[in-house]
Design an enzyme around this catalytic site. Structure first.
Site, mmCIF file in Angstrom:
data_model
loop_
_atom_site.group_PDB
_atom_site.id
_atom_site.type_symbol
_atom_site.label_atom_id
_atom_site.label_comp_id
_atom_site.label_asym_id
_atom_site.label_seq_id
_atom_site.Cartn_x
_atom_site.Cartn_y
_atom_site.Cartn_z
ATOM 1 N N CYS A 1 -3.516 7.684 3.900
ATOM 2 C CA CYS A 1 -3.231 7.197 2.556
ATOM 3 C C CYS A 1 -4.432 7.403 1.646
ATOM 4 O O CYS A 1 -4.307 7.447 0.433
ATOM 5 C CB CYS A 1 -2.836 5.742 2.610
ATOM 6 S SG CYS A 1 -3.972 4.720 3.535
ATOM 7 N N GLU B 1 0.891 -1.161 0.000
ATOM 8 C CA GLU B 1 0.000 0.000 0.000
ATOM 9 C C GLU B 1 0.925 1.205 0.000
ATOM 10 O O GLU B 1 1.653 1.413 0.968
ATOM 11 C CB GLU B 1 -0.866 0.052 1.267
ATOM 12 C CG GLU B 1 -1.683 -1.181 1.544
ATOM 13 C CD GLU B 1 -2.779 -1.414 0.541
ATOM 14 O OE1 GLU B 1 -3.050 -0.507 -0.269
ATOM 15 O OE2 GLU B 1 -3.331 -2.523 0.539
#
Ligand code: NDP
Length: 678
Positions: A303, A264
């Site tokens: 994120c 990620e």
């Protein structure tokens, strides 16, 4: 106690081979985000990484693999309860990372909630066994003696979790949930900047004494030569920068051994105001609120935060005005103070990196319309007011699509038409989350078809769902989290989907009997032993897989069909109108209702008295295959397909039901579910 306010910096400990270990050398200071003072010393010097991997493989893995999915799922629930019971200790530490109470809630209780969710999924959707069945049996031969079945079994290595600084608790637990449920031990490496909070949460789980030895280990610093000792059975799950991801992904051992690598990374997530959402509509207001929220929650260090906000060209001024007004109301400061709505960035380095990124955006044709990157709103901490930028030429400003300021920063930009908006959203080259604010289903459809392949999650928000929506930036344990391209190409969570990242899928081939024995589920073609005792009179523990009841047969008459139609009100032509039934392309005349067949089937196989079968809880995979005409007869074969004990009082039995006519043709098949006494 507030561990961060002690006079001496806290010395953070590693947890290796079931023992706490403090590094003696090369300790690095960790600063409070609120004061800039050193509050902890962290390091992993002296750890024997090979021995840690061996311990996980030799002790933790076998212990976890001996447990069933349900036993592991219970373990997750106990871990989550342990974290919740001591959550206030974590909130106290969380402030020092710059987080507000709300930010802390997402991290701490959101983390525990993720474990609860995986626990629940594990007990409801996974078998109380060790093998996970993937899809239906595949017939591979005409005679039915050779079949295929996909299954998953636990990897026999270690999961190495390398976590980001922004959500030290959630980031750890969202990876641990699926890993432990899969039966795989983990070595956790938190980010150094906020590692003290991850260490505290980890300590709570160890002190709760729930996990078998070797299941969890902790590295509070560099990973030394750990990656050199990885094998094909290991998984690296990484969250952080693209740069580090690339470095790790191209490690020669990871490449050579095909070590699974889940990443990620940064993501320039977009939010799009639909062409229909003019100022004054609920969608316009929701858009402004959500962009502002995503810029300020966790000081924008998410994120999934909205970095690029797109609006129709004619509305961009209105968006700027409304957003600037909202951001002006944000109060930045020590999150323990009353009225503060946004805390600090997590570290000195992060503050510098955000300022540098803003500079790049400004050099790349965007201009600041709200906020000041050089402002220092509060003391020596790492505070920064939200910064809103704008570009009027998004195609001529590549930086806004390429540079991720990982803080309270977002850029607004106009689009010409929907096609342009889709192309701009996709220009981020792969993202974790996209949101679209529209009340027009056609806009939503066009957007999903045009942009779906570029984004891991898409939120379509309108006035109907806004009240209950979890928002743009919240990854949920039941939905996948991850995105293509720049976002890392990884995928986490998503319920059981996240568990299988830590398992190997194998295509088994063999006879139905052999495969049935392996997977603990009866497969068509495997033996169907009968016995003296009706299966409804047996507790789950006394029911063998495959145990079968073959019923007597009964004839279905026209009178039965008419009686059923009158009783239920179901007068569909196929049952009640001979000419219409004959004229249909399917039937040769009137046929029995499917529901009548099911009811008669129950009448044939049910054993009426109270006993181990407590209730019928459902019916799945129903197919009517051959019509039953008046005068035909039917009989039933009821076979124990699988069984699962939920607790001391209840369990579930799945029965394969086959209804045959007098020519032994299959009339109907289905899975019957019953709740039983264990
Ligand atoms: P890094 O990539 O530097 O760090 C992420 C993790 O990797 C940390 O645990 C770090 O440990 C570890 N790490 C760093 N180098 C190595 C190495 N050589 N071997 C093994 N582990 C290593 O990212 P940052 O945390 O500094 O964040 C930087 C940027 O990453 C942000 O500005 C943002 O763009 C992005 N990011 C993306 C997130 C997402 O979810 N997609 C979340 C957070 C950040 P240590 O801290 O000890 O160096």
């Amino acid at each position: 106690m507030d561990r961060t306010e002690s006079m001496k910096p806290l010395k953070l400990l590693n947890y290796a081979q079931d023992r706490w270990y403090g590094a003696e050398s090369a300790l690095a200071p960790v600063e409070s985000a609120l004061t800039g003072e050193t509050i902890a010393m962290t390091g992993s010097g002296g750890l024997d990484f090979k021995a840690m991997l061996d311990h996980a493989r030799d002790v933790g893995g076998p212990a976890l693999r001996r447990m069933t999915f349900h036993e592991r799922a219970w373990m997750l629930k106990h871990l989550a309860n342990a974290v919740m019971a001591r959550k206030e200790e974590l909130y106290e530490l969380s402030y020092s990372t710059g987080a507000t109470r709300t930010d802390g809630w997402i991290d701490i209780e959101g983390g525990a909630g993720t474990l609860f969710s995986f626990s629940s999924k594990g007990r409801r959707e996974l078998p109380n066994g060790r093998v996970l069945i993937d899809g239906a049996m595949e017939p591979l031969s005409k005679g039915g003696s050779f079949v295929g079945q996909h299954v998953y079994t636990s990897l026999q290595g270690v999961a190495v979790h390398i976590n980001a600084f922004n959500f030290p608790v959630w980031g750890m637990l969202e990876k641990l949930g699926p890993t432990l449920l899969a039966g795989v031990p983990a070595i956790v490496k938190p980010a150094s900047a906020t590692g003290y909070l991850a260490e505290a949460a980890f300590r709570i789980m160890i002190e709760a004494d729930i996990l078998p030895p070797g299941a969890l280990q902790l590295v509070m610093g560099g990973v030394g030569d750990l990656l050199d000792h990885l094998t094909l059975q290991d998984v690296v799950s990484f969250t952080g920068s693209a740069q580090t991801a690339m470095k790790l992904q191209t490690h020669p051992v990871i490449a050579r051994e095909s070590v699974r690598f889940i990443a990620e990374r940064d993501s320039l997530n977009a939010s799009v105001l639909g062409p229909d959402a003019a100022p004054g509509t609920p969608e316009f207001d929701l858009f402004v609120k959500e962009v502002a929220r995503e810029m300020t929650v966790k000081a924008g260090q998410k994120c999934t935060a909205i970095r690029r906000a797109m609006a129709p060209a004619e509305h961009i001024d209105a968006v700027q005005e409304a957003l600037s007004a909202r951001l002006a109301r944000v109060r930045v400061g020590d999150p323990r103070e009353e009225g503060v709505t946004m805390g600090a960035l997590a570290s000195r380095a992060q503050l510098a990196s955000v300022r540098e990124a803003v500079q790049k955006l400004v050099e790349g044709e965007a201009r600041i319309v709200s906020g000041d990157p050089d402002s220092t709103p509060s003391g020596n901490g790492f505070f920064l007011r939200p910064i809103l930028l704008r570009t009027d030429d998004p195609w001529g400003s590549p930086a806004v699509h390429d540079v991720e300021p990982f803080g309270p920063v977002s850029t607004i930009m106009p689009y010409r038409d929907l096609g342009d908006a889709v192309a701009l959203a996709n220009r981020g080259m792969g993202s974790l989350a996209l949101s679209l604010f529209t009340n027009d289903a056609a806009v939503a459809e066009e957007f999903v078809l045009g942009a779906g392949a570029y984004h891991g999650r898409m939120l379509i928000l309108d006035r109907t769902s806004a009240g209950e929506s979890t928002g743009h930036g919240s990854p949920l344990p039941v939905l996948v989290h991850g995105g293509p391209g720049r976002a890392g190409g990884g995928e986490e969570m998503g319920g059981v989907r996240g568990v299988v990242h830590y398992m190997q899928r194998t295509a088994l081939q063999g006879s139905p009997a052999a495969l049935s024995a392996v997977i603990g589920q009866w497969l068509p073609g495997a033996a169907k032993p009968e016995g003296e005792v009706h299966p409804f009179r047996r507790r789950i523990s006394e029911l063998d897989i495959g145990y079968t009841l073959k019923t007597a047969s009964r004839t279905v008459t026209l009178e039965d069909i008419e009686h059923f139609a009158a009783f239920t009100g179901d007068n569909f032509y196929a049952h009640m109108n001979e000419d219409a039934a004959k004229a249909s392309p399917i039937f040769e005349g009137r046929v029995a209702h499917g529901y009548l067949i099911l009811s008669f089937a129950a009448g044939l196989f049910v054993d009426p008295d109270p006993g181990p079968v407590l209730a019928n809880t459902g019916l799945e995979n129903l197919r009517f295959q051959t019509p039953l005409y008046p005068g035909d007869s039917m009989r039933v074969e009821l076979t124990v397909k699988s069984k699962s004990v939920r607790d001391e009082e209840r369990g579930e039995v799945r029965w394969a039901v086959y209804v045959y006519n007098q020519k032994d043709e299959v009339v109907a098949t289905y899975d019957l579910l019953t709740m039983n006494t264990p």
